[in-house]
Scaffold this active site. Structure first.
Site, PDB file in Angstrom:
ATOM      1  N   ASP A 141      -0.739   3.827   5.044  1.00 55.98           N
ATOM      2  CA  ASP A 141      -1.522   3.089   4.051  1.00 55.98           C
ATOM      3  C   ASP A 141      -1.046   1.652   3.951  1.00 55.98           C
ATOM      4  OD1 ASP A 141      -2.239   3.429   0.486  1.00 55.98           O
ATOM      5  OD2 ASP A 141      -3.505   2.762   2.173  1.00 55.98           O
ATOM      6  N   LYS A 144      -3.633  -2.406   8.053  1.00 55.23           N
ATOM      7  CA  LYS A 144      -4.490  -1.537   8.856  1.00 55.23           C
ATOM      8  C   LYS A 144      -4.316  -1.781  10.346  1.00 55.23           C
ATOM      9  CE  LYS A 144      -5.159  -0.633   4.794  1.00 55.23           C
ATOM     10  NZ  LYS A 144      -4.229   0.374   4.210  1.00 55.23           N
ATOM     11  N   ASP A 169      -5.249   6.279   5.430  1.00 55.28           N
ATOM     12  CA  ASP A 169      -6.190   5.804   4.421  1.00 55.28           C
ATOM     13  C   ASP A 169      -7.025   4.656   4.999  1.00 55.28           C
ATOM     14  OD1 ASP A 169      -6.014   4.218   1.149  1.00 55.28           O
ATOM     15  OD2 ASP A 169      -7.489   5.618   1.970  1.00 55.28           O
ATOM     16  N   ASN A 170      -8.169   4.379   4.376  1.00 55.17           N
ATOM     17  CA  ASN A 170      -8.969   3.167   4.645  1.00 55.17           C
ATOM     18  C   ASN A 170      -9.566   3.099   6.043  1.00 55.17           C
ATOM     19  OD1 ASN A 170      -6.257   1.907   2.933  1.00 55.17           O
ATOM     20  ND2 ASN A 170      -8.272   1.959   1.997  1.00 55.17           N
ATOM     21  N   GLU A 199     -11.095   3.487  -3.385  1.00 54.63           N
ATOM     22  CA  GLU A 199     -10.553   3.805  -4.717  1.00 54.63           C
ATOM     23  C   GLU A 199     -11.289   3.036  -5.818  1.00 54.63           C
ATOM     24  OE1 GLU A 199      -8.765   3.055  -2.035  1.00 54.63           O
ATOM     25  OE2 GLU A 199      -7.473   1.340  -2.327  1.00 54.63           O
TER      26      GLU A 199
END
Ligand SMILES: O=C(CSCCNC(=O)c1cc(-c2ccc(F)cc2)cc(O)c1O)c1ccc(O)c(O)c1
Ligand SMILES: [Mg+2]
Length: 214
Positions: A141, A144, A169-170, A199
């Protein structure tokens, strides 16, 4: 000097959460960040996906890349069995003391070690300096564009074993296209995509699980 958003999140937790109650800390952060100020915690919706993958992994040794305020470290650590441990790497020196304090309020300081620095510098030290054998679970996380190179680094450092579970994530927003391309085309990873939302927003996002096949 004006307080940072992260300090305001800590103030809210310190004032509103029940000391020693991780759920109360998570609820307080989610309430603050959905009602007052958006912040890049994994959040309650993707947090449930994280919970389920952590339960599936039931890790003895876990690693998180990107601590931020400690929200996902609390989500992970609250599910760890006795003697299991989470290492969390954070490079931003302003976030580290805030995350430590929020994790302390949740009563999980014994389960979490926050390592300050860049993942690419700390990962090669995990075996020698932190007595890690292999990692059962890794939550990605952080930056990226670092997901792919740091996954390669984990493998090169012998930190992955047959069955190690990575969760990122993401995948959609902000996005991690190089990581997705790498693990989906790499025969030693078995991938699963979990559609979700960014989120506290109605923006599409997703998480990707990658099981290392050894
Ligand atoms: O932690 C960091 C870098 S900052 C946090 C990365 N996370 C994000 O950037 C992030 C951003 C967004 C988001 C931002 C703006 C929007 F408009 C929408 C979404 C959402 C997220 O869920 C995120 O996770 C680190 C870097 C190097 C290391 O080696 C290390 O160990 C750690
Ligand atoms: Mg994130």
């Amino acid at each position: 000097m004006d307080q940072s958003k992260e300090q305001r999140i800590l103030n809210s937790v310190s004032y509103n959460a029940v000391k020693g109650d991780p759920e109360s800390v998570l609820d307080c952060i989610d309430k603050y960040c959905s009602q007052k100020e958006w912040a890049m915690n994994v959040g309650d919706e993707k947090g449930l996906i994280l919970d389920n993958v952590v339960k599936e992994a039931d890790p003895t040794t876990a690693l998180e890349l990107g601590t931020y305020c400690g929200y996902s470290a609390i989500r992970i650590a609250r599910l760890l069995k006795p003697k299991a441990h989470l290492f969390s790497i954070e490079f931003n020196p302003e976030f580290v003391p805030i995350a430590k304090e929020i994790i302390e309020i949740a009563g999980l300081s014994d389960k979490v070690t926050i390592l300050e620095g860049h993942a690419q510098d700390i990962i090669p030290q995990l075996k020698s300096k932190y007595d890690v054998d292999t990692l059962d679970f890794v939550f990605l996380d952080h930056w990226k564009e670092r997901y792919a190179p740091d996954t390669i680094l984990l493998e090169e450092c012998g930190l992955l074993r047959k069955g190690s579970i990575l969760l990122a994530d993401n995948i959609i927003y902000p996005g991690a296209p190089e990581f997705l391309e790498y693990i989906r085309n790499h025969k030693r990873f078995e991938c699963t995509n979990y559609p979700s939302h960014l989120e506290y927003m109605k923006v599409e996002d997703a998480m990707e699980k990658a099981v290392y096949l050894g």
